[in-house]
Design a protein around this motif. Structure first.
Motif, PDB file in Angstrom:
ATOM      1  N   GLY A 180      46.850  34.611  70.481  1.00 45.80           N
ATOM      2  CA  GLY A 180      47.078  33.458  69.604  1.00 45.80           C
ATOM      3  C   GLY A 180      46.020  33.277  68.532  1.00 45.80           C
ATOM      4  N   MET A 181      44.965  34.112  68.539  1.00 50.58           N
ATOM      5  CA  MET A 181      43.908  33.964  67.535  1.00 50.58           C
ATOM      6  C   MET A 181      43.979  35.093  66.516  1.00 50.58           C
ATOM      7  N   TRP A 182      44.200  34.707  65.253  1.00 44.88           N
ATOM      8  CA  TRP A 182      44.187  35.686  64.178  1.00 44.88           C
ATOM      9  C   TRP A 182      42.775  35.794  63.632  1.00 44.88           C
TER      10      TRP A 182
ATOM     11  N   LYS B 132      38.190  26.946  71.005  1.00 40.02           N
ATOM     12  CA  LYS B 132      37.570  27.084  72.331  1.00 40.02           C
ATOM     13  C   LYS B 132      38.630  27.112  73.437  1.00 40.02           C
ATOM     14  N   GLU B 133      39.643  26.259  73.283  1.00 37.41           N
ATOM     15  CA  GLU B 133      40.664  26.238  74.334  1.00 37.41           C
ATOM     16  C   GLU B 133      41.479  27.538  74.323  1.00 37.41           C
ATOM     17  N   LEU B 134      41.712  28.086  73.128  1.00 35.76           N
ATOM     18  CA  LEU B 134      42.438  29.364  73.060  1.00 35.76           C
ATOM     19  C   LEU B 134      41.642  30.462  73.764  1.00 35.76           C
TER      20      LEU B 134
ATOM     21  N   LYS C 100      49.131  33.154  57.648  1.00 37.17           N
ATOM     22  CA  LYS C 100      49.847  33.128  58.932  1.00 37.17           C
ATOM     23  C   LYS C 100      50.460  31.750  59.186  1.00 37.17           C
ATOM     24  N   PHE C 101      49.701  30.693  58.893  1.00 35.66           N
ATOM     25  CA  PHE C 101      50.247  29.349  59.112  1.00 35.66           C
ATOM     26  C   PHE C 101      51.410  29.085  58.154  1.00 35.66           C
ATOM     27  N   MET C 102      51.320  29.652  56.931  1.00 34.17           N
ATOM     28  CA  MET C 102      52.436  29.485  55.995  1.00 34.17           C
ATOM     29  C   MET C 102      53.682  30.191  56.519  1.00 34.17           C
TER      30      MET C 102
ATOM     31  N   LEU D 235      43.588  34.600  55.439  1.00 36.04           N
ATOM     32  CA  LEU D 235      44.430  35.174  56.493  1.00 36.04           C
ATOM     33  C   LEU D 235      45.142  34.067  57.277  1.00 36.04           C
ATOM     34  N   LEU D 236      44.373  33.052  57.693  1.00 38.33           N
ATOM     35  CA  LEU D 236      44.982  31.969  58.469  1.00 38.33           C
ATOM     36  C   LEU D 236      45.963  31.172  57.621  1.00 38.33           C
ATOM     37  N   VAL D 237      45.627  30.993  56.340  1.00 37.75           N
ATOM     38  CA  VAL D 237      46.551  30.281  55.446  1.00 37.75           C
ATOM     39  C   VAL D 237      47.883  31.039  55.425  1.00 37.75           C
TER      40      VAL D 237
ATOM     41  N   ALA E 211      32.599  39.498  63.883  1.00 34.46           N
ATOM     42  CA  ALA E 211      31.991  38.769  65.005  1.00 34.46           C
ATOM     43  C   ALA E 211      33.071  38.251  65.961  1.00 34.46           C
ATOM     44  N   MET E 212      34.205  37.836  65.405  1.00 37.14           N
ATOM     45  CA  MET E 212      35.311  37.384  66.264  1.00 37.14           C
ATOM     46  C   MET E 212      35.844  38.560  67.086  1.00 37.14           C
ATOM     47  N   LYS E 213      35.969  39.706  66.426  1.00 38.52           N
ATOM     48  CA  LYS E 213      36.510  40.869  67.151  1.00 38.52           C
ATOM     49  C   LYS E 213      35.549  41.277  68.275  1.00 38.52           C
TER      50      LYS E 213
ATOM     51  N   GLU F  25      32.279  24.961  67.366  1.00 39.38           N
ATOM     52  CA  GLU F  25      32.509  23.641  66.785  1.00 39.38           C
ATOM     53  C   GLU F  25      33.916  23.152  67.120  1.00 39.38           C
ATOM     54  N   THR F  26      34.153  21.889  66.884  1.00 38.68           N
ATOM     55  CA  THR F  26      35.471  21.338  67.158  1.00 38.68           C
ATOM     56  C   THR F  26      36.549  22.078  66.353  1.00 38.68           C
ATOM     57  N   GLY F  27      37.679  22.354  67.003  1.00 39.21           N
ATOM     58  CA  GLY F  27      38.804  22.991  66.316  1.00 39.21           C
ATOM     59  C   GLY F  27      38.628  24.473  66.041  1.00 39.21           C
TER      60      GLY F  27
ATOM     61  N   GLU G  93      31.721  30.230  58.582  1.00 47.96           N
ATOM     62  CA  GLU G  93      30.926  31.453  58.750  1.00 47.96           C
ATOM     63  C   GLU G  93      31.794  32.702  58.656  1.00 47.96           C
ATOM     64  N   ARG G  94      33.095  32.537  58.575  1.00 47.16           N
ATOM     65  CA  ARG G  94      33.995  33.693  58.439  1.00 47.16           C
ATOM     66  C   ARG G  94      35.033  33.400  57.359  1.00 47.16           C
ATOM     67  N   PRO G  95      34.544  33.269  56.113  1.00 46.57           N
ATOM     68  CA  PRO G  95      35.430  32.806  55.033  1.00 46.57           C
ATOM     69  C   PRO G  95      36.623  33.727  54.802  1.00 46.57           C
TER      70      PRO G  95
ATOM     71  N   VAL H 168      39.356  11.294  69.973  1.00 46.75           N
ATOM     72  CA  VAL H 168      38.216  11.188  70.886  1.00 46.75           C
ATOM     73  C   VAL H 168      36.968  11.770  70.237  1.00 46.75           C
ATOM     74  N   THR H 169      37.122  12.955  69.612  1.00 48.12           N
ATOM     75  CA  THR H 169      35.963  13.589  68.965  1.00 48.12           C
ATOM     76  C   THR H 169      35.447  12.688  67.845  1.00 48.12           C
ATOM     77  N   LEU H 170      36.351  12.095  67.090  1.00 41.84           N
ATOM     78  CA  LEU H 170      35.921  11.222  65.998  1.00 41.84           C
ATOM     79  C   LEU H 170      35.112  10.044  66.539  1.00 41.84           C
TER      80      LEU H 170
HETATM   81  N1  LIG Z   1      41.912  32.231  65.178  1.00 36.76           N
HETATM   82  C1  LIG Z   1      42.961  31.378  65.250  1.00 36.76           C
HETATM   83  N2  LIG Z   1      44.185  31.793  64.853  1.00 36.76           N
HETATM   84  C2  LIG Z   1      45.243  30.941  64.896  1.00 36.76           C
HETATM   85  N3  LIG Z   1      45.171  29.668  65.332  1.00 36.76           N
HETATM   86  C3  LIG Z   1      43.982  29.214  65.756  1.00 36.76           C
HETATM   87  C4  LIG Z   1      42.820  30.049  65.753  1.00 36.76           C
HETATM   88  N4  LIG Z   1      41.772  29.324  66.220  1.00 36.76           N
HETATM   89  C5  LIG Z   1      42.247  28.104  66.519  1.00 36.76           C
HETATM   90  N5  LIG Z   1      43.571  28.027  66.241  1.00 36.76           N
HETATM   91  C6  LIG Z   1      44.431  26.820  66.353  1.00 36.76           C
HETATM   92  O1  LIG Z   1      43.610  25.716  65.962  1.00 36.76           O
HETATM   93  C7  LIG Z   1      43.836  24.592  66.800  1.00 36.76           C
HETATM   94  C8  LIG Z   1      42.532  24.219  67.503  1.00 36.76           C
HETATM   95  O2  LIG Z   1      42.229  25.212  68.491  1.00 36.76           O
HETATM   96  P1  LIG Z   1      41.597  24.812  69.920  1.00 36.76           P
HETATM   97  O3  LIG Z   1      42.279  23.583  70.460  1.00 36.76           O
HETATM   98  O4  LIG Z   1      41.572  26.018  70.775  1.00 36.76           O
HETATM   99  O5  LIG Z   1      40.128  24.417  69.424  1.00 36.76           O
HETATM  100  P2  LIG Z   1      38.961  23.720  70.258  1.00 36.76           P
HETATM  101  O6  LIG Z   1      37.716  24.345  69.771  1.00 36.76           O
HETATM  102  O7  LIG Z   1      39.273  23.797  71.726  1.00 36.76           O
HETATM  103  O8  LIG Z   1      39.054  22.224  69.764  1.00 36.76           O
HETATM  104  P3  LIG Z   1      38.292  20.910  70.377  1.00 36.76           P
HETATM  105  O9  LIG Z   1      36.843  21.070  70.044  1.00 36.76           O
HETATM  106  O10 LIG Z   1      38.907  19.764  69.649  1.00 36.76           O
HETATM  107  O11 LIG Z   1      38.557  20.902  71.844  1.00 36.76           O
HETATM  108  C9  LIG Z   1      44.945  24.989  67.743  1.00 36.76           C
HETATM  109  O12 LIG Z   1      46.169  24.566  67.162  1.00 36.76           O
HETATM  110  C10 LIG Z   1      44.870  26.500  67.787  1.00 36.76           C
HETATM  111  O13 LIG Z   1      46.118  27.069  68.067  1.00 36.76           O
END
Ligand SMILES: Nc1ncnc2c1ncn2[C@@H]1O[C@H](COP(=O)(O)OP(=O)(O)OP(=O)(O)O)[C@@H](O)[C@H]1O
Length: 431
Positions: A116-118, A151-153, A301-303, A297-299, A123-125, A146-148, A290-292, A416-418
């Protein structure tokens, strides 16, 4: 004849023997894969190359569905969906039927999709390789990001790559609840433990038995609960609130934090012994800024995803809009980027995403977060808050008329984070 029948019935298909070697293949499979299929070739190797051999081979052997990135075909690469079905004689498994179809995703050189992570960032790889290495052992992993940032993925990828994948994956945000509720959510409670506790209720630790428990924002856990969690990690048993008997649990812990746990230990807010237990393997997710190169790429894929489901179809991003996106600091990381695109789809028209489709805080040079901008001397906030994040939160709250739900959305944070950041940055009363 058999091949013809197989092709007529299933299109692109491979039949494998017990050792996952290809004994039959349809012409449509060779066409889809874009390679000749030599007899007795190893299916995991043909589909995924050496690097990804292990997890895919395991998945095939267990008859689980897998997704595999295939070797180059022409200028790009395609993602092919691979479905595997066991072939049995009597009770014995004698082989595997693989049904292949085009998953409709295209890859450019250097791009990777990992659980699920593009990304196309080195460094990500490298982090993905670490996850592949450690997922199979039951070691505890601490994810810092950082938030978003995903981490959960990452936590769910570890679960999927581990032997626990058939067990539960449960996630709990340790910053989201007051201490007493968090305690009972985590460890469960016995009947009569407190008013309203009408029955024995298992907590997340118990519910994650034979699976993985993801402790998000673990650094926010109050000290008294840290002691209790340490006991669980050390003894592999849990005592629900108000209960006496320990209950054995078999859980793998993956934790995450946006802070340095070491600094929290130094400040006396986190137990050192628990830190050593939780961060056997530390994993770092780089922030989006840090990975501009991941931004376009994400733009893209999300599009692709949004184009499927939206009224608006965006085919391209105007260069000026892309410059804004690339320069912005993305405090809410990938989640914020997703939200910004949702905004653009909702607010604009036409097949080109233009700068005017972006939320004002990205476009307005007087706002914070855009790197090119030296924070302007507008409101008192700039003098009062040297911290750019604090200024940005205040600004967004100002724009949303104090609506924290909407502000959190714009900032790409959960509510909650806010809340937590408002507290930590001493903005209570100001925000
Ligand atoms: N590399 C990626 N490619 C595609 N989608 C991603 C990528 N990284 C994160 N996302 C998407 O971004 C959103 C945030 O990801 P995630 O919830 O895993 O972040 P988090 O660090 O756990 O956030 P939080 O700090 O709020 O708990 C999700 O919708 C996730 O699918």
């Amino acid at each position: 004849m058999i091949v013809g029948a197989l092709e007529a019935a299933s299109g692109a298909a491979l039949v494998l023997d017990e050792d996952l070697r290809i004994v039959l293949s349809t012409p449509a499979a060779a066409e889809l894969l874009g390679v000749d299929i030599p007899p007795h070739a190893s299916a995991p190797k043909l589909l995924c190359g050496e690097n990804e051999k292990r997890p895919v081979a395991e998945a095939l052997a267990e008859g689980r569905p897998v997704q595999a990135v295939l070797p180059p075909r022409g200028p790009g690469r395609r993602l092919v969906r691979v479905r595997s079905l066991p072939v049995t004689r009597g009770r014995a498994r004698v082989g595997t039927l693989l049904l292949l179809d085009d998953a409709g995703e295209s890859f450019k050189e250097g791009e990777v999709l990992f659980h699920g992570m593009w990304t196309q960032d080195p460094a990500m790889k490298a982090m993905f390789r670490v996850l592949e290495r450690v997922a199979g052992d039951d070691v505890t992993v601490l994810v810092r990001g950082e938030t978003g940032s995903g981490k959960e993925l990452v936590a769910s990828a570890i679960h999927e790559l581990s032997g626990r994948r058939k067990g539960p994956f449960r996630a709990i945000n340790c910053a989201a609840l007051p201490s007493h509720l968090l305690e009972s959510e985590l460890f469960g409670h016995a009947r009569g433990a407190f008013t309203g506790a009408v029955r024995d209720t298992p907590g997340h630790v118990q519910l994650a038995h034979r699976g993985t428990l993801f402790l998000d924002e673990v650094a926010e856990m109050p000290l008294e609960l840290q002691a209790k969690l340490l006991r669980v990690v050390e003894t592999r048993t849990v005592i629900p609130v108000g209960a006496r008997e320990p209950i054995p649990v078999d859980v793998r812990f993956v934790s995450a934090t946006h802070r340095s746990l070491r600094k929290e230990v130094e400040a006396g807010r986190f137990r050192a012994d628990l830190m050593y237990r939780l961060r056997v393997i530390p994993v770092f997710i780089p922030s989006l800024r840090e990975r501009p190169d991941d931004i376009p790429l994400l733009v893209e894929k999300f599009m692709e995803q949004r184009n499927e489901a939206s009224r608006r179809r965006i085919e391209r991003v105007a260069p000026a809009a892309m410059t804004i996106l690339r320069r912005y600091a993305w405090p809410g990381n990938v989640r914020e980027l997703k939200n910004v695109l949702a905004y653009a789809y909702a607010m604009g028209d036409g097949s080109t995403l233009v700068a005017a489709d972006l939320p004002p805080e990205l476009v307005d040079p007087n706002l914070f977060g855009a790197e090119q901008v030296v924070p302007s001397p507008t409101p008192e906030v700039s003098a009062e808050h040297a911290n750019p994040e604090a200024r940005r939160i205040l600004e967004v709250l100002d724009r949303t008329g104090g609506n924290r739900q909407r502000a959190a959305q714009i900032l790409g944070m959960s509510r909650v984070t806010l809340w937590r950041r408002i507290r930590e940055l001493n903005l209570v009363g100001t925000a």
